[in-house]
Scaffold this active site. Structure first.
Site, PDB file in Angstrom:
ATOM      1  N   CYS A  49       0.799  -1.225   0.000  1.00  0.00           N
ATOM      2  CA  CYS A  49       0.000   0.000   0.000  1.00  0.00           C
ATOM      3  C   CYS A  49       0.831   1.274   0.000  1.00  0.00           C
ATOM      4  O   CYS A  49       0.527   2.219  -0.738  1.00  0.00           O
ATOM      5  CB  CYS A  49      -0.988  -0.021   1.162  1.00  0.00           C
ATOM      6  N   HIS A 100      -2.729   1.198   6.813  1.00  0.00           N
ATOM      7  CA  HIS A 100      -2.987   1.233   5.378  1.00  0.00           C
ATOM      8  C   HIS A 100      -2.714   2.643   4.896  1.00  0.00           C
ATOM      9  O   HIS A 100      -2.954   3.622   5.622  1.00  0.00           O
ATOM     10  CB  HIS A 100      -4.425   0.810   5.065  1.00  0.00           C
ATOM     11  N   ASP A 135      -7.224   5.642  -3.523  1.00  0.00           N
ATOM     12  CA  ASP A 135      -6.483   4.487  -3.016  1.00  0.00           C
ATOM     13  C   ASP A 135      -6.119   3.576  -4.181  1.00  0.00           C
ATOM     14  O   ASP A 135      -6.972   2.909  -4.757  1.00  0.00           O
ATOM     15  CB  ASP A 135      -7.344   3.731  -1.993  1.00  0.00           C
ATOM     16  N   ASP A 176     -17.016  -1.133  12.534  1.00  0.00           N
ATOM     17  CA  ASP A 176     -16.928  -1.746  13.860  1.00  0.00           C
ATOM     18  C   ASP A 176     -16.313  -3.137  13.735  1.00  0.00           C
ATOM     19  O   ASP A 176     -16.360  -3.759  12.671  1.00  0.00           O
ATOM     20  CB  ASP A 176     -18.313  -1.856  14.499  1.00  0.00           C
TER      21      ASP A 176
END
EC number: 2.3.2.13
Length: 635
Positions: free
Chosen positions: A196, A255, A278, A320
């Protein structure tokens, strides 16, 4: 009627214009101008002189600067700065990784234009592609897809495994220039390998080179929600070991993505500015492996139905986590954590080498009523399935019962420790340095007025960067009796000789404890991620740094291990200082041996610059160091 003018020569005044437009580092021989700023040219006529009042010359130039940043310090940082830091490690140990963006280095502008011409968009319909290149929304999606090679002859192949023998370990890279030049030199064959931070760094180089303000962002504990329900499911066995996730949901230790500054005339007012892009190939967007641009403000406000890929970006910072115990073919819910994902979202500060925390740009205070309301709004939008074109085609949300996915807005669900009234926590006793034993304690606290008998299973396992677990290499069982309101510590040690052979190159170890109380069915899970650290390379600049004058640079490095390492290679680079990467074969380094060497170079650009260095061997790949140096222009 006067005779018409015949142009004999056009002087584009490239050197003067490029200096005014801050592109002189790219070239002084050809005209490179920026949007929304005046430039001058001179026309020489063949047949007669220009006569003011009689002759009339009309130029028609239409430019709209959709990427204009009003702040000059921001323009200097996010367009002009050719070095920076990418933040790595974990939320408890954030470290800067130096990076050479090198957007003004020789041939980089031509490689960036070649990258646009190699895109699927250009190959299928060149005329339409070129007509749309004035749109930063369009061009950012094209570049984002071209940085990875999943759909096309993009720049980088991704590899999140452990075998990099047919390429370069992603941890070894220090700059974008070597990657882009290798891609160009091999006829646009994808470079092996990237992860990444490499994808994001190369995209930063390309976007800054094209004049679009761009910065690199790191999100610690980053969610990868594959089914669009804003829940990351994690599975554990009864030893506390994390299991391979059958759903492929995961929490990445960190990330990295980009933010690009642009107007968003395709969205409602107020959603321009910084946009998430991204380039790491995780999921597809409209059939291609790219992500964004997603408005950062839309992410914060839970407007997940706005283009592009806002729902996926929202899950990276605000999903979550649900922990499950897998035992006897059954799954038992351990707890649901609303605050695990999205911590210490970081980027390099403006005109500073410090870290800037931008978490508040992405979400309201963790656990606040406003943050829970935004989460609820985002989940309801996903459940309603509004504007399906704005969601990832391969990541449609499943039907999610709201009762299963939502907690009370005012109070998160109870943790098992609230029921058992026992708290478990790990605490490191020493800095986790590579080559040393890892010493830590498990703290057990009884918060109740009753005695508690605990059985705690402990384990340690290596993790890959994307959160994928490897097999456990250390296990222990502790039996702890606690008097009312008593706290005890259980000491643990993992010797280097035990963990060294099981480490991945990501140097991540996850220690876990799964506790149960004799008279309660509830389980207590606690874990901690440890990133093992190397000593940095030290770089000393010997004497004054002046353009076109010889400069000596000393590089001091050492073997941190108590064993001999082989195949050592030192790599040094730096825009404005070295015209190409310097690679020095070191060979063998004895245990704890410290060495130094001196390199000579002739700086060719003035101003503040960064020197980057990396040492690799058969035992480690990324011992790094950097030095900021100011180069005077001289006489």
């Amino acid at each position: 009627m006067a005779e018409g003018l015949e142009v004999a020569l056009t002087d584009l005044q490239s050197s003067w214009n490029n200096a005014q437009h801050h592109t002189e580092e790219i070239s002084s021989n050809r005209l490179l101008v920026r949007r929304g700023q005046a430039f001058s040219i001179t026309l020489y006529f063949r047949n007669r002189a220009f006569q003011p009042g009689l002759d009339n010359i009309i130029f028609v130039i239409e430019t709209e600067d959709a990427v204009y940043l009003e702040s000059e310090p921001q323009r200097q940082e996010y367009v002009m700065n050719d070095y920076g830091f990418i933040y790595q490690g974990n939320k408890n140990w954030i470290r800067p990784c130096p990076w050479n963006y090198g957007q003004f280095e020789e041939n980089i502008i031509d490689i960036c234009l070649e990258l646009l011409d190699k895109s699927l968009n250009f190959q299928i319909d060149p005329a339409t592609d070129c007509a749309l290149r004035g749109s930063p929304v369009y061009i950012s999606r094209v570049v984002c897809a071209m940085i990875n090679s999943n759909d096309d002859s993009g720049v980088l192949n991704g590899n999140w495994g452990e075998n990099y023998s047919d390429g370069i370990n992603p941890a070894e890279w220090m700059g974008s220039v070597a990657i882009l030049k290798q891609w160009h030199a091999t006829g646009c064959q994808p470079v092996r390998y990237g992860q990444c931070w490499v994808f994001a760094a190369v995209m930063c180089t390309v976007m800054r080179c094209l004049g679009i303000p761009t910065r690199v962002i790191t999100n610690f504990d980053s969610g990868h929600d594959t089914d669009g329900n804003l829940i990351i499911d994690e599975y554990y066995d009864n030893t506390g070991r994390i299991l391979e996730n059958k759903k492929k949901d995961s929490v990445w230790n960190f990330h990295v993505w980009n933010e690009c500054w642009m107007a968003r005339n395709d969205l409602p007012p107020g959603f321009g500015g910084w946009q998430v892009l991204d380039a790491t190939p995780q999921e597809t967007s409209n059939g291609l492996y790219c992500c964004g641009p997603a408005s950062v403000r839309a992410i914060k406000e839970g407007e997940v139905d706005l283009n592009y890929d806002t729902a996926f970006a929202f899950s990276m910072v605000n999903a979550d986590c649900m922990a499950w115990l897998v035992f006897g073919g059954k799954e038992q819910k351990l707890h649901q954590d609303t605050s695990t994902v999205g911590n210490f979202i970081s980027t390099k500060s403006i005109q500073s080498n410090e870290r800037d925390d931008v978490t508040e740009n992405y979400k309201y205070g963790e656990g606040s009523l406003q943050e829970r309301q935004v989460f609820l709004k985002a989940l309801q939008k996903l459940k309603a399935g509004r504007s399906p074109g704005s969601l990832r085609a391969e990541s449609r949300p499943r039907s999610v019962p709201l009762s299963d996915s939502l907690r009370s807005l005012a109070t998160p669900s109870l943790q098992p420790s609230d029921v058992v009234q026992v708290s478990l926590k790990f605490q490191l006793l020493d800095s986790p340095d590579m080559g040393q034993d890892i010493r830590f304690v498990l703290l057990a606290l009884n918060m109740s007025p009753q005695f508690k008998d605990l059985k705690v299973n402990l384990s340690a396992q290596s993790l890959l960067h994307d959160g994928s677990p490897l097999l456990p290499f250390w296990q222990d069982t502790a039996f702890i009796t606690l008097s009312p309101e008593e706290e005890k510590t259980y000491p643990c040690k993992i010797p280097y000789s035990q963990y060294s052979q099981y480490l991945s190159t990501d140097k991540l170890i996850r220690i876990s404890a799964l506790g149960e109380e004799k008279h309660s069915p509830e389980k207590i899970l606690v874990n901690k991620i440890i990133t093992l650290a190397y000593p940095s390379i030290v770089i000393n600049v010997l004497g004054a740094a002046i353009v076109n004058q010889l400069l000596s640079i000393q590089v001091v490095f050492s073997n941190p291990l108590s064993e001999q390492v082989e195949d050592c290679v030192l790599t040094v680079e730096g825009s404005g200082l070295f015209r190409r990467q310097q690679r020095v074969l070191i060979g063998v380094l004895k245990p704890h041996h410290r060495a130094s060497l001196t390199l000579e170079t002739i700086p060719f650009k003035s101003g503040q610059r960064q020197i980057q260095a990396n040492l690799r061997s058969n035992k480690f790949k990324d011992i790094k160091g950097y030095r900021i140096v100011y180069i005077d222009f001289g006489l």
